[in-house]
Design a protein around this motif. Structure first.
Motif, PDB file in Angstrom:
ATOM      1  N   VAL A 108      37.801  57.748  39.096  1.00 18.44           N
ATOM      2  CA  VAL A 108      38.264  56.722  38.165  1.00 18.44           C
ATOM      3  C   VAL A 108      38.717  55.505  38.969  1.00 18.44           C
ATOM      4  CG1 VAL A 108      39.975  56.130  36.403  1.00 18.44           C
ATOM      5  CG2 VAL A 108      38.980  58.422  36.453  1.00 18.44           C
ATOM      6  N   THR A 109      38.273  54.334  38.556  1.00 17.60           N
ATOM      7  CA  THR A 109      38.636  53.092  39.241  1.00 17.60           C
ATOM      8  C   THR A 109      39.667  52.327  38.424  1.00 17.60           C
ATOM      9  OG1 THR A 109      36.411  52.925  40.195  1.00 17.60           O
ATOM     10  CG2 THR A 109      37.758  50.928  40.207  1.00 17.60           C
ATOM     11  N   LEU A 110      40.749  51.948  39.076  1.00 19.68           N
ATOM     12  CA  LEU A 110      41.791  51.136  38.450  1.00 19.68           C
ATOM     13  C   LEU A 110      41.777  49.739  39.058  1.00 19.68           C
ATOM     14  CD1 LEU A 110      44.830  53.629  38.454  1.00 19.68           C
ATOM     15  CD2 LEU A 110      42.998  53.386  36.762  1.00 19.68           C
ATOM     16  N   ALA A 111      41.925  48.738  38.219  1.00 22.50           N
ATOM     17  CA  ALA A 111      42.036  47.361  38.702  1.00 22.50           C
ATOM     18  C   ALA A 111      43.509  46.967  38.684  1.00 22.50           C
ATOM     19  CB  ALA A 111      41.229  46.414  37.818  1.00 22.50           C
ATOM     20  N   CYS A 112      44.000  46.530  39.824  1.00 22.27           N
ATOM     21  CA  CYS A 112      45.394  46.088  39.905  1.00 22.27           C
ATOM     22  C   CYS A 112      45.483  44.947  40.912  1.00 22.27           C
ATOM     23  CB  CYS A 112      46.326  47.232  40.300  1.00 22.27           C
ATOM     24  SG  CYS A 112      45.758  48.215  41.682  1.00 22.27           S
ATOM     25  N   ASN A 113      46.476  44.123  40.749  1.00 26.76           N
ATOM     26  CA  ASN A 113      46.539  42.895  41.536  1.00 26.76           C
ATOM     27  C   ASN A 113      47.419  43.022  42.773  1.00 26.76           C
ATOM     28  OD1 ASN A 113      45.715  40.300  42.054  1.00 26.76           O
ATOM     29  ND2 ASN A 113      47.145  39.333  40.668  1.00 26.76           N
ATOM     30  N   LYS A 114      48.404  43.920  42.738  1.00 29.46           N
ATOM     31  CA  LYS A 114      49.384  43.938  43.821  1.00 29.46           C
ATOM     32  C   LYS A 114      49.454  45.264  44.558  1.00 29.46           C
ATOM     33  CE  LYS A 114      52.160  40.469  41.443  1.00 29.46           C
ATOM     34  NZ  LYS A 114      53.383  40.190  40.668  1.00 29.46           N
ATOM     35  N   LYS A 115      49.074  46.352  43.899  1.00 23.22           N
ATOM     36  CA  LYS A 115      49.230  47.673  44.487  1.00 23.22           C
ATOM     37  C   LYS A 115      47.873  48.300  44.745  1.00 23.22           C
ATOM     38  CE  LYS A 115      51.702  52.021  43.720  1.00 23.22           C
ATOM     39  NZ  LYS A 115      52.553  52.788  42.778  1.00 23.22           N
ATOM     40  N   ARG A 116      47.721  48.955  45.897  1.00 24.83           N
ATOM     41  CA  ARG A 116      46.486  49.647  46.202  1.00 24.83           C
ATOM     42  C   ARG A 116      46.674  51.136  45.959  1.00 24.83           C
ATOM     43  NH1 ARG A 116      45.031  46.161  44.884  1.00 24.83           N
ATOM     44  NH2 ARG A 116      44.109  44.299  45.756  1.00 24.83           N
ATOM     45  N   ILE A 117      45.732  51.740  45.271  1.00 24.29           N
ATOM     46  CA  ILE A 117      45.842  53.149  44.897  1.00 24.29           C
ATOM     47  C   ILE A 117      44.622  53.895  45.423  1.00 24.29           C
ATOM     48  CG2 ILE A 117      45.984  54.766  42.955  1.00 24.29           C
ATOM     49  CD1 ILE A 117      47.070  52.316  41.317  1.00 24.29           C
ATOM     50  N   ASN A 118      44.857  54.954  46.134  1.00 24.07           N
ATOM     51  CA  ASN A 118      43.794  55.838  46.598  1.00 24.07           C
ATOM     52  C   ASN A 118      44.396  57.236  46.656  1.00 24.07           C
ATOM     53  OD1 ASN A 118      41.567  57.064  47.647  1.00 24.07           O
ATOM     54  ND2 ASN A 118      41.451  55.821  49.501  1.00 24.07           N
ATOM     55  N   VAL A 126      41.149  59.007  42.204  1.00 25.73           N
ATOM     56  CA  VAL A 126      41.488  57.666  41.718  1.00 25.73           C
ATOM     57  C   VAL A 126      41.422  56.685  42.878  1.00 25.73           C
ATOM     58  CG1 VAL A 126      43.233  56.248  40.562  1.00 25.73           C
ATOM     59  CG2 VAL A 126      43.066  58.691  40.023  1.00 25.73           C
ATOM     60  N   LYS A 127      40.771  55.555  42.649  1.00 27.56           N
ATOM     61  CA  LYS A 127      40.764  54.478  43.633  1.00 27.56           C
ATOM     62  C   LYS A 127      41.051  53.174  42.906  1.00 27.56           C
ATOM     63  CE  LYS A 127      35.878  53.168  43.455  1.00 27.56           C
ATOM     64  NZ  LYS A 127      34.640  52.953  44.233  1.00 27.56           N
ATOM     65  N   SER A 128      41.325  52.138  43.657  1.00 29.23           N
ATOM     66  CA  SER A 128      41.635  50.859  43.014  1.00 29.23           C
ATOM     67  C   SER A 128      40.809  49.728  43.598  1.00 29.23           C
ATOM     68  CB  SER A 128      43.120  50.535  43.154  1.00 29.23           C
ATOM     69  OG  SER A 128      43.456  50.300  44.506  1.00 29.23           O
ATOM     70  N   VAL A 129      40.623  48.702  42.780  1.00 28.08           N
ATOM     71  CA  VAL A 129      40.027  47.439  43.207  1.00 28.08           C
ATOM     72  C   VAL A 129      40.977  46.325  42.795  1.00 28.08           C
ATOM     73  CG1 VAL A 129      37.639  48.254  43.049  1.00 28.08           C
ATOM     74  CG2 VAL A 129      38.725  47.227  41.045  1.00 28.08           C
ATOM     75  N   LYS A 130      40.834  45.200  43.420  1.00 28.63           N
ATOM     76  CA  LYS A 130      41.718  44.079  43.103  1.00 28.63           C
ATOM     77  C   LYS A 130      41.306  43.441  41.782  1.00 28.63           C
ATOM     78  CE  LYS A 130      43.594  39.783  45.035  1.00 28.63           C
ATOM     79  NZ  LYS A 130      44.986  40.157  44.727  1.00 28.63           N
ATOM     80  N   SER A 131      42.270  43.230  40.910  1.00 28.50           N
ATOM     81  CA  SER A 131      41.986  42.547  39.645  1.00 28.50           C
ATOM     82  C   SER A 131      42.019  41.038  39.865  1.00 28.50           C
ATOM     83  CB  SER A 131      43.013  42.938  38.576  1.00 28.50           C
ATOM     84  OG  SER A 131      44.313  42.551  38.964  1.00 28.50           O
ATOM     85  N   TYR A 132      41.260  40.329  39.060  1.00 28.21           N
ATOM     86  CA  TYR A 132      41.220  38.868  39.177  1.00 28.21           C
ATOM     87  C   TYR A 132      42.402  38.213  38.472  1.00 28.21           C
ATOM     88  CZ  TYR A 132      36.482  39.257  41.012  1.00 28.21           C
ATOM     89  OH  TYR A 132      35.390  39.563  41.796  1.00 28.21           O
ATOM     90  N   VAL A 133      43.009  38.952  37.544  1.00 26.84           N
ATOM     91  CA  VAL A 133      44.115  38.448  36.734  1.00 26.84           C
ATOM     92  C   VAL A 133      45.180  39.535  36.683  1.00 26.84           C
ATOM     93  CG1 VAL A 133      44.803  37.658  34.422  1.00 26.84           C
ATOM     94  CG2 VAL A 133      42.529  37.084  35.315  1.00 26.84           C
ATOM     95  N   ASP A 134      46.446  39.161  36.688  1.00 32.65           N
ATOM     96  CA  ASP A 134      47.507  40.157  36.527  1.00 32.65           C
ATOM     97  C   ASP A 134      47.359  40.816  35.156  1.00 32.65           C
ATOM     98  OD1 ASP A 134      48.800  39.821  38.969  1.00 32.65           O
ATOM     99  OD2 ASP A 134      49.997  38.144  38.232  1.00 32.65           O
ATOM    100  N   PRO A 135      47.163  42.141  35.107  1.00 35.59           N
ATOM    101  CA  PRO A 135      46.942  42.788  33.813  1.00 35.59           C
ATOM    102  C   PRO A 135      48.218  42.933  32.992  1.00 35.59           C
ATOM    103  CG  PRO A 135      46.933  44.429  35.569  1.00 35.59           C
ATOM    104  CD  PRO A 135      47.048  43.090  36.234  1.00 35.59           C
ATOM    105  N   THR A 136      48.064  42.802  31.696  1.00 43.19           N
ATOM    106  CA  THR A 136      49.137  43.078  30.738  1.00 43.19           C
ATOM    107  C   THR A 136      48.526  43.856  29.583  1.00 43.19           C
ATOM    108  OG1 THR A 136      48.802  41.099  29.361  1.00 43.19           O
ATOM    109  CG2 THR A 136      50.223  40.849  31.305  1.00 43.19           C
ATOM    110  N   ASP A 137      49.374  44.434  28.745  1.00 43.11           N
ATOM    111  CA  ASP A 137      48.855  45.142  27.578  1.00 43.11           C
ATOM    112  C   ASP A 137      48.077  44.190  26.666  1.00 43.11           C
ATOM    113  OD1 ASP A 137      49.728  47.677  28.219  1.00 43.11           O
ATOM    114  OD2 ASP A 137      51.651  47.458  27.195  1.00 43.11           O
TER     115      ASP A 137
END
Length: 241
Positions: A108-118, A126-137
């Motif tokens: 599963v890939t998560l997009a987040c702007n500040k935190k790296r998840i692996n 679970v792995k992460s990629v950098k989001s282009y925008v700070d996510p909100t609900d």
């Protein structure tokens, strides 16, 4: 009230099947030692179970024993910090849910702007990629559309006609104010995303897409998405080849 009693009360307030980490227990940094002991006691009493280091859940009881949390709950501690969303699901998991691919990913890939998840959560990678925008609900429904456009050429088993149709339905369901928000977020994405979004919007005769999106693109650049002419006639107006 002692730390142990506050944690016990907090866990009691959680719904069955809820996952949590220490930072969701409302404790200070100075209380982590006592919190660790309190959680261990709850685990030994079968009130709480450990998924991985620092990640726990309140089991849901059934006739067949304790049920593990579903995937959404397993990921929740990585999607939120407290009550604030910090990440969202993207990649193949998202595109499968959107009906753009039949493939079910192993990771599963998560997009987040500040935190790296692996990490691995109960056999869920679970792995992460950098989001282009700070996510909100409030904004992830826009970011999901833009991510699908960004990865359009990479989505396995993609049926172009179906994919364009699915994206058009999602955009059509937005009101004008939300379409303008979509455009604003798109300005933070690569040019190819802005070009295809412009073609999708103008195909629906949402002509306010022209100024912001057109002016953000180099008029001499072209964008490869494969043969879209039959599915999206406006593609050629946005230098899509």
């Amino acid at each position: 009230m002692s730390t142990a009693k506050r944690i016990k009360d907090k866990v009691s307030s959680f719904d069955e099947g809820t996952t949590f980490k220490y930072d969701q227990l409302g404790i200070d940094n100075s209380e982590y030692g006592a919190a660790t002991k309190a959680i261990e006691r709850l685990i030994s009493n079968d009130v709480v179970k450990r998924i991985s280091k620092g990640l726990f859940y309140k089991p849901k009881k059934s006739l067949f024993g304790d049920l593990k949390p579903n995937e959404e709950q397993l990921l929740k501690p990585y999607l939120y910090k407290g009550d604030n969303r910090i990440a969202y699901i993207t990649g193949l998991s998202l595109y499968n849910r959107m009906g753009l691919t039949t493939q079910v990913p192993k990771t599963v890939t998560l997009a987040c702007n500040k935190k790296r998840i692996n990490t691995e959560i109960d056999n869920l990678k679970v792995k992460s990629v950098k989001s282009y925008v700070d996510p909100t609900d409030d904004n992830i429904r826009f970011l999901e559309i833009l991510d699908a456009i960004k990865d359009f050429k990479k989505i396995p088993d993609l049926d172009i006609d179906n994919a364009i149709s699915q994206l058009q339905v999602r955009i059509r369901d937005l009101n004008d104010a939300d379409r303008n928000k979509l455009i604003t977020f798109a300005l933070q994405y690569p040019p190819r995303v802005r070009a295809l979004l412009g073609a999708l919007l103008t195909d629906q005769e949402f002509n306010s897409a022209f100024p912001k999106l057109k002016n953000s693109l180099n008029p001499l650049s072209s964008y490869e998405f494969g043969s879209l002419s039959s599915s999206l006639p406006t593609a050629q107006n946005w230098n899509i080849v």
